[in-house]
Structures are given as structure tokens and as C-alpha cells.
Design a protein around this motif. Sequence first.
Motif, mmCIF file in Angstrom:
data_model
loop_
_atom_site.group_PDB
_atom_site.id
_atom_site.type_symbol
_atom_site.label_atom_id
_atom_site.label_comp_id
_atom_site.label_asym_id
_atom_site.label_seq_id
_atom_site.Cartn_x
_atom_site.Cartn_y
_atom_site.Cartn_z
ATOM 1 N N THR A 3 0.776 -1.208 0.038
ATOM 2 C CA THR A 3 -0.020 -0.177 0.027
ATOM 3 C C THR A 3 0.881 1.115 0.144
ATOM 4 O O THR A 3 0.613 2.351 -0.770
ATOM 5 C CB THR A 3 -0.964 -0.022 1.160
ATOM 6 O OG1 THR A 3 -1.820 -1.044 1.187
ATOM 7 C CG2 THR A 3 -1.836 1.357 1.433
ATOM 8 N N ASP A 4 2.003 1.164 0.843
ATOM 9 C CA ASP A 4 2.821 2.669 0.992
ATOM 10 C C ASP A 4 3.502 2.504 -0.594
ATOM 11 O O ASP A 4 3.664 3.798 -0.965
ATOM 12 C CB ASP A 4 3.850 2.343 1.901
ATOM 13 C CG ASP A 4 3.203 2.185 3.307
ATOM 14 O OD1 ASP A 4 2.316 2.921 3.607
ATOM 15 O OD2 ASP A 4 3.867 1.711 4.538
ATOM 16 N N HIS A 5 3.862 1.517 -0.861
ATOM 17 C CA HIS A 5 4.534 1.617 -2.300
ATOM 18 C C HIS A 5 3.562 2.314 -3.329
ATOM 19 O O HIS A 5 4.033 3.297 -4.042
ATOM 20 C CB HIS A 5 4.910 0.144 -2.783
ATOM 21 C CG HIS A 5 5.947 0.317 -3.768
ATOM 22 N ND1 HIS A 5 7.275 0.462 -3.582
ATOM 23 C CD2 HIS A 5 6.053 -0.260 -5.260
ATOM 24 C CE1 HIS A 5 8.100 0.467 -4.673
ATOM 25 N NE2 HIS A 5 7.378 -0.151 -5.543
ATOM 26 N N ARG A 7 0.913 4.100 -2.621
ATOM 27 C CA ARG A 7 0.815 5.525 -2.317
ATOM 28 C C ARG A 7 1.818 6.446 -2.715
ATOM 29 O O ARG A 7 1.611 7.498 -3.242
ATOM 30 C CB ARG A 7 0.560 5.544 -0.678
ATOM 31 C CG ARG A 7 -0.011 6.999 0.029
ATOM 32 C CD ARG A 7 -0.156 7.015 1.348
ATOM 33 N NE ARG A 7 -1.053 5.940 1.690
ATOM 34 C CZ ARG A 7 -0.583 5.173 2.544
ATOM 35 N NH1 ARG A 7 0.577 4.744 2.779
ATOM 36 N NH2 ARG A 7 -1.536 4.264 2.960
ATOM 37 N N ASN A 8 2.982 5.908 -2.580
ATOM 38 C CA ASN A 8 4.069 6.926 -2.801
ATOM 39 C C ASN A 8 3.876 7.093 -4.541
ATOM 40 O O ASN A 8 4.361 8.227 -4.955
ATOM 41 C CB ASN A 8 5.475 6.282 -2.595
ATOM 42 C CG ASN A 8 5.687 6.014 -1.076
ATOM 43 O OD1 ASN A 8 5.075 7.050 -0.362
ATOM 44 N ND2 ASN A 8 6.557 5.330 -0.676
#
Length: 288
Positions: A3-5, A7-8
Motif C-alpha cells: 500500500t505504501d509503495h 501511495r508513494n
Amino acid sequence: MTTDHARNGVLMAIAAQMCIQLGLVVAVGLIDQIGSDGTAWLRLSLAGIILLIAVRPRPSAFTWRTFGMCVVLGCVTAAISLLFMASLDRLTLGTATALEFLGPLAIAMLHGRGRARVLWPALALLGVVLLSHPFGGGIDGKGAFLALAAGVCWAVYILLTQRVGDQVAGINGLAISMPVAGLVSTFFVDSIGFSLLTPQLLLIGLGMALLLPVIPYVLELLALRRLTTATFGVLMSLEPAFAALVGFLLLDQNPGIAGLLGIGAVVAAGVGAARAGGREMAVPVEVG
């Protein structure tokens, strides 16, 4: 994909779009001082120099065929910038961007299936009708023609960029095409435009070149490593909306209710086309 990947990647794609629009805001200010052709030349030539120095492409990265493709791509890039900058002299940023966006939208819709091939073109056409204000005197015809012509060139640019991206490693292709674009645009600048250049204008032009296309290209390249083709395409489809927002906030350009609805229709058509079909190995495009 975490998810963070993802989102970035989304944040990078949005940041790239904002850099592009801020660069166009700078361009609008320069058009009043050195003309649209001079502004296009300044951006392309400085961006070309930056990329040539930063990348330092080696001859071994090309064949004669791929090098020729990069030269043609540079000519098309020059045409996009010259035509779009000229349209900004007659249209608001949001309207010009929405009309230009019809070019890549047509390419995206070629990947559509079934009703998508009819639905999204119809919605885009509705957006153009609303943007042209047919019941209120219309928009500048020449400006609209210039923006649409830039859109046609942008569609050709996408196809060429995909070919170059498939056959030339890294961003070596851009490091050749951008300097070529700067050289080609030189032939369209009036000699008076060169005489108006000052150290201050050159410094502003350098900032514009970094905002469009150097920083956005790097951000889009990083975003593409974190996002699917469809997601990236949807985010790029929001460009006309970003242009309208930036034009309203920074240039005091009010598109009106009909204009906002038209831009919204074009954005919706772009999002729909991007979700309906896409290229597995997408290549970022250089806007305006």
C-alpha cells in the motif's frame, strides 16, 4: 505491491502533474514578454541542454534507426510545444489543456472494448461542445485549432515514445529528442525574441525547464515503477482538472460553469478510457 509503495507512486504522479502546470503558469507569464514561440524555444533548448549534460547519451545506446526515431520524436516534441504555447496566448490554461488532451485520449480509446469505443468519445465530444461555449459567443477559433493540433501531435508523440522506449535504454532517447526539439524550435523564433532575452528571463526559463519536463519526467518514471498502467493512466487523465485549478488560483482564469462541466467531461472520458484499456509497459509522456 504494498500500500505504501502504491501511495508513494500516486503522490509522485500528482506531484509531476502539479510541476507541469506550474511550469505552464511560468510560460504564460513569459509569453507576454518574448512571445509564444520564444517561450517554447527557451523551455525546449534549456531542457535539452540539462538532459544532454545529465544523461550524456553514448553512441552505443543507439542504432542508426533508433537515432533517427529520436530525431523525429524531437521534431514532434517541438511541434507540440510551439502549437500549445501559441494556444495559451488565446485560451485559458484549463481550456487549452482539455482540448489538447483529446489527442492522447484518442490513443487511449483505441485500447477500449465494446461500448467503451463509443461512450468515451461521446463524453469527450460533449466536453468540447461545453468548452466552446456555443451559446455564449464561443471561444477563440484559432486558439482552439492550435490546441487541437497540439493534441494530434501529442498522439503521434505517444506512439513514437512507445517505440523509442522499447528500443532505447533508460532516458537516452529523451536526451536526444529534447535537444533536437530545442534546435528545431529555434527556426520559428523571430530575431526580436532573441534580443528581448535578459539574464533574469534566462533564469526564469531555467526554472520553467526544470518544472517542465525534467522534474516531472523523473517523477513519472519513478511512479510507473510503483503503479499499474491503468492507475497511472487515470492519474494522467486528471491533467485538465489540474490545469483548470491552477489557472483559476494563479492566473485568475475563470472557465465558468459550462467550461468546468466541459473539463469535467473530458477528464471523465480520460479516466474511463484509461480504465478500459492500457499498455502493459506504459511510457510517460512529456506534456505541452
